[in-house]
Design an enzyme around this catalytic site. Structure first.
Site, PDB file in Angstrom:
ATOM      1  N   ARG A 184       2.712 -10.118  10.653  1.00 46.46           N
ATOM      2  CA  ARG A 184       3.780  -9.799  10.721  1.00 46.46           C
ATOM      3  C   ARG A 184       4.447 -10.513  10.410  1.00 46.46           C
ATOM      4  NH1 ARG A 184       2.141  -4.867  10.511  1.00 46.46           N
ATOM      5  NH2 ARG A 184      -0.045  -6.831   9.919  1.00 46.46           N
ATOM      6  N   GLN A 234      -7.873  -4.482   9.801  1.00 46.17           N
ATOM      7  CA  GLN A 234      -6.602  -4.449  11.238  1.00 46.17           C
ATOM      8  C   GLN A 234      -7.252  -3.222  11.895  1.00 46.17           C
ATOM      9  OE1 GLN A 234      -2.327  -4.861   8.891  1.00 46.17           O
ATOM     10  NE2 GLN A 234      -3.386  -4.488   6.934  1.00 46.17           N
ATOM     11  N   LYS A 243       0.899  -1.272   0.193  1.00 42.73           N
ATOM     12  CA  LYS A 243       0.212  -0.221  -0.346  1.00 42.73           C
ATOM     13  C   LYS A 243       0.776   1.256  -0.077  1.00 42.73           C
ATOM     14  CE  LYS A 243      -0.647   0.105   5.270  1.00 42.73           C
ATOM     15  NZ  LYS A 243      -0.166   1.769   5.178  1.00 42.73           N
ATOM     16  N   THR A 244       2.322   1.152   0.546  1.00 49.72           N
ATOM     17  CA  THR A 244       2.603   2.216   0.281  1.00 49.72           C
ATOM     18  C   THR A 244       3.467   2.607  -0.657  1.00 49.72           C
ATOM     19  OG1 THR A 244       3.373   1.752   2.721  1.00 49.72           O
ATOM     20  CG2 THR A 244       4.916   3.466   1.567  1.00 49.72           C
ATOM     21  N   ASP A 290      -3.820   7.744   5.079  1.00 50.70           N
ATOM     22  CA  ASP A 290      -3.222   5.821   5.283  1.00 50.70           C
ATOM     23  C   ASP A 290      -3.511   5.296   6.172  1.00 50.70           C
ATOM     24  OD1 ASP A 290      -1.485   3.655   4.620  1.00 50.70           O
ATOM     25  OD2 ASP A 290       0.080   4.022   5.441  1.00 50.70           O
ATOM     26  N   GLU A 291      -3.809   3.970   6.567  1.00 48.13           N
ATOM     27  CA  GLU A 291      -4.346   3.448   8.029  1.00 48.13           C
ATOM     28  C   GLU A 291      -5.976   3.936   8.012  1.00 48.13           C
ATOM     29  OE1 GLU A 291      -3.279   0.746   8.898  1.00 48.13           O
ATOM     30  OE2 GLU A 291      -1.510   1.087   8.061  1.00 48.13           O
TER      31      GLU A 291
END
Length: 842
Positions: free
Chosen positions: A650, A293, A44-45, A245-246
């Site tokens: 993770r 998330q 996504k980044t 973001d997020e």
């Protein structure tokens, strides 16, 4: 199409040529609202930064028209670095920051329009708790019943939901006026009335101190945009593209802030002929997030923000990113299987082209201590036998309380580690004291920090002097600093108090003048404060060995200020204080390219956004993870499952999951059932090294001839895993390490037969790791453990079977009866006869 000449003009193929079809579609999308549903590890980044570059090069936007918001300073720095590689140095001037950093910039510029002067102070949690305690003292309510932490949590909820003081007072305490003296909160029977009154007084005192707390940065910015149409109009014209973001972690206040900045509800019509967002109408909004998330409900995050995005923006486009570039398919299959049990989520299934990879390794330990020891042994094996760097390994847990046994296990195995989320650098007392001086210099109205430093270091100005100054400040209608500056007008003040007060006032005035002259050199101001205040001199003179490390911390603070100067062209003291106030737990982590040489320990909430080749998920038990409070609440259980999904994803190459059959809770041993999340992972994905703890195996009757298999100490005779006796045997004294009164080898505290010795903890089929054996417990010592007093010095670290990790503070050579004194932290300071103490020097 006009374009900023400083932006590197890259052809379209350079921006999307190496992306998958869904990523490329998201980068190129032309429209007012875009939701990118980015699964864990889906790049996504990369998509976000490429989209910004696409907006600049293909839509003709200027860098100043873009606002990119992330949730951590670390993420913002990474995004800025990637943008610099795409569009050039102009990226360093763009608004790429966290919500709070962006709001600080807006409030510094226009905050005076709502009564907030530019030099305002940002209070951290400790400052806020101190303010609540002062209010409690003035209003005479019980801080044991209504703790500062619980009150601040309630106030934070009000602010996250944009519930104003006026609304709360109108509903619960219409007769109260903030700043009112003599109001008796103790008479209130309804807690909501108390919360309303304290909320109002808290905000009143923040305003008087020209200060804000963390939540205020968002709330006051929303207030500014709503109260001042011209300011709102300025930002509507300035930011034509807003990327967040997020997004799944935004709260209601942040949701409203985004709409206010974008002018969504301003009623303007878009320029239909423009190539992009144009100059008028609402800004184009891109949000990136993953509802699977969303794990910060306890901080006010509202998952509905992302779930209802398409309803909030009717013309929105949703693009799902499901290809994972981080983990193996085995890890992804486990994550997919767990999260699939949550109801009402958008269907999404992560996949990777990287292959299946290793199975998930699982282990069931008898106790939390044995769980920690097994983890430490596996880490040692991975490092020694497989060449895995310690920095490539992370151990994650649900709650901070779990870290103690994990730390002790790593210490005994001589595995280096770093604990993220422990006592933070900026929360250490000596650092807080130095920062309080700096805050008081920048903002003299800051009563909390001014009162903190009044008698630090000690200068004869105790509680009585502070109360005299406070009363005088109230009488003249000024700040605490006003009371100090006019101390000669205080009636009844003795020369013994007045003289040091006047010296303090003169010193602060001179420090303020020095700071004004050297504002661009915060490191020099820090050095001057440390010298003039006496903070450094007091610590250097101290005989306490811990004070030497405090001196080093103050030296580090000056180094941090110097680093800020080098990295910030327009450095100021206020700017430096701003960076220290906005530091997050994850900012303590080294860059992934650096080898810290240490295993990382952290909570699952802190782990969000990070990745490691090897991950240990610990405490997989009902009541631990998922947390006990989620057992009867469907929404909380869903959030716990999302947290498990985050933890699983993770891991890049290999995931370990562990649990303990017995865990200490509130001073007692409690039997723990396996986590339901373990049952939700398909059995074929897991390689159980030990599926049942010794007690569970005994109960299930797996060994019909159990009596022949018991060892001398009542445990299973497994010879491939020898845990240290301090984990399962008795502690020094005769009380068992489980907290019962039974002695070693006696009946188990489980109430189900004989307790297993730690030397026989259970079958493990992996290779045995070279873990050193710690000292034997005192109960098995004869007369001498052969430790020599000359080998111990003040400052040495030792471990004790009962008290854990400690620091030697004194050593007395008395021959055979030599004694050492050890500070075991929360367990207190203990004098130990060296020859019989169950300790080992580290």
């Amino acid at each position: 199409m006009q374009q900023d000449p400083d932006v590197i003009a890259r052809p379209p193929e350079a921006l999307i040529g190496d992306l998958n079809p869904q990523q490329a579609e998201a980068v190129q999308y032309r429209g007012p609202a875009l939701l990118i549903g980015a699964g864990a590890g889906s790049g996504k980044t990369r998509v976000l930064t490429r989209r910004i570059a696409w907006i600049l090069t293909q839509f003709g936007a200027w860098p100043s028209q873009v606002l990119a918001i992330t949730f951590t300073n670390k993420a913002a720095a990474e995004m800025r670095e990637r943008l610099e590689s795409l569009i050039g140095p102009v990226a360093s001037r763009m608004w790429v920051s966290t919500f709070h950093s962006a709001c600080v910039r807006i409030l510094r510029r226009d905050g005076e329009r709502i009564g907030l002067k530019s030099g305002f102070t940002i209070y951290d949690t400790a400052d806020c708790e101190r303010l609540i305690k002062l209010i409690a003292n003035d209003f005479n309510f019980d801080v044991k019943r209504y703790t500062p932490r619980s009150i601040l949590a309630r106030i934070s909820d009000y602010k996250n939901n944009l519930t104003s003081v006026r609304e709360m007072l109108a509903q619960y305490a219409p007769d109260f006026k903030p700043g009112q003296r003599g109001y008796r909160v103790g008479r209130i029977g309804n807690p909501e009335e108390l919360y309303a009154v304290v909320y109002a007084e808290y905000q009143h005192r923040l305003a008087a101190a020209n200060a804000v707390d963390f939540d205020d940065l968002i709330v006051r910015t929303v207030e500014l945009l709503r109260a001042c149409p011209d300011v709102a109009e300025y930002y509507h014209r300035k930011f034509r593209y807003i990327l967040v973001d997020e997004y799944q972690d935004t709260n209601h206040a942040q949701y409203v802030l985004i709409r206010e900045l974008a002018g969504v509800d301003a009623g303007e019509h878009a320029d239909m002929g423009a190539v992009g967002a144009g100059r008028v109408g609402p800004a184009w909004i891109t949000v990136v997030g993953d509802s699977d998330q969303s794990i910060y409900a306890f901080r006010g995050a509202d998952i509905r923000n992302i779930q209802d995005f398409e309803q909030d923006f009717p013309n929105a486009k949703t693009i799902m990113l499901e290809q994972n570039y981080r983990s193996t398919q085995t890890i992804l299959d486990a994550a997919n299987a767990v999260i699939a049990h949550n109801e009402g989520r958008k269907p999404k299934r992560l996949w990777t082209a990287a292959g299946a990879g290793e199975q998930i390794t699982a282990y069931a330990a008898d106790t939390a201590q044995l769980e920690a020891h097994w983890i430490a042994a596996q880490i040692k094996r991975l490092h020694t036998d497989d060449g895995v760097r310690y920095s490539d390994i992370a151990v994650m847990y649900r709650a901070n309380a779990q870290s103690r046994s994990l730390e002790e296990g790593l210490i005994q195995a001589r595995v280096p580690y770093q604990l993220i989320g422990g006592t933070k650098f900026y929360e250490r007392r000596e650092v807080k004291d130095a920062l309080a001086y700096l805050q008081a210099i920048v903002n003299p109205a800051d009563d909390i920090n001014m009162r903190r430093i009044l008698n630090v270091p000690k200068r004869g100005l105790g509680a009585r002097a502070e109360s005299q100054v406070t009363l005088h400040a109230q009488q003249i209608g000024g700040t605490f600093w006003d009371g100090v500056a006019h101390a000669d007008q205080i009636e009844g003040m003795t020369a013994r108090t007045l003289n040091p007060l006047m010296r303090f006032a003169q010193m602060m005035q001179e420090l303020r003048e020095f700071a004004q002259e050297h504002d661009a050199k915060p490191s020099q101001i820090v050095a001057e404060v440390l010298e003039r205040s006496g903070l450094l001199e007091e610590l250097k003179k101290s005989q306490d060995p811990q004070d030497q490390s405090r001196v080093e911390n103050l030296s580090q603070l000056q180094s941090v200020a110097a680093e800020y100067e080098q990295n910030t062209p327009d450095a100021t003291l206020a700017g430096f204080l701003e960076t220290t106030a906005l530091v997050a737990d994850s900012d303590q982590l080294p860059d992934e390219s650096q080898d810290s040489g240490k295993v990382t320990l952290m909570t699952l909430h802190t782990a969000k956004g990070l990745e490691y080749p090897i991950v240990f998920l610990t405490g997989m038990e009902q009541g631990t993870f998922p947390h006990a409070r989620a057992m009867e609440d469907t929404s909380e259980l869903s959030e716990e499952r999302r947290l498990a999904y985050v933890g699983i994803t993770r891991a890049k190459r290999h995931l370990f999951v562990t649990r303990a059959a017995v865990r200490a809770q509130w001073g007692r041993s409690a039997e723990m059932m396996p986590s339901q999340f373990l049952d939700e992972i398909p059995a074929d994905l897991i390689d159980w090294k030990r599926k049942e703890a010794g007690m569970e195996r005994m109960r299930s009757g797996w060994r019909a001839n159990a009596s022949h298999d018991f060892g001398a100490h009542g445990g299973w005779n497994d010879d491939e895993f020898d845990a240290p006796s301090s984990f399962g045997g008795s502690s020094y004294g005769s009380r068992s390490s489980y907290g019962s009164a039974s002695s070693y080898g006696s009946r188990s505290t489980y109430g189900s037969g004989v307790r297993g010795s730690a030397e026989h903890a259970g079958k493990v089929t992996t290779r045995r790791a070279p873990v050193r054996q710690p000292a034997q417990p005192a109960s098995s010592l004869k007369t001498d453990n052969h430790l020599l007093i000359e080998d111990f010095a003040v400052g040495d670290k030792v471990t004790h079977d009962k008290f854990g990790l400690g620091t030697v503070v004194d050593a007395q050579d008395k021959g055979r009866n030599s004694v050492i004194t050890v500070d075991f932290g929360s367990s207190g300071v203990k004098r130990l006869m060296l020859r019989v103490a169950p300790i080992e020097k580290l």
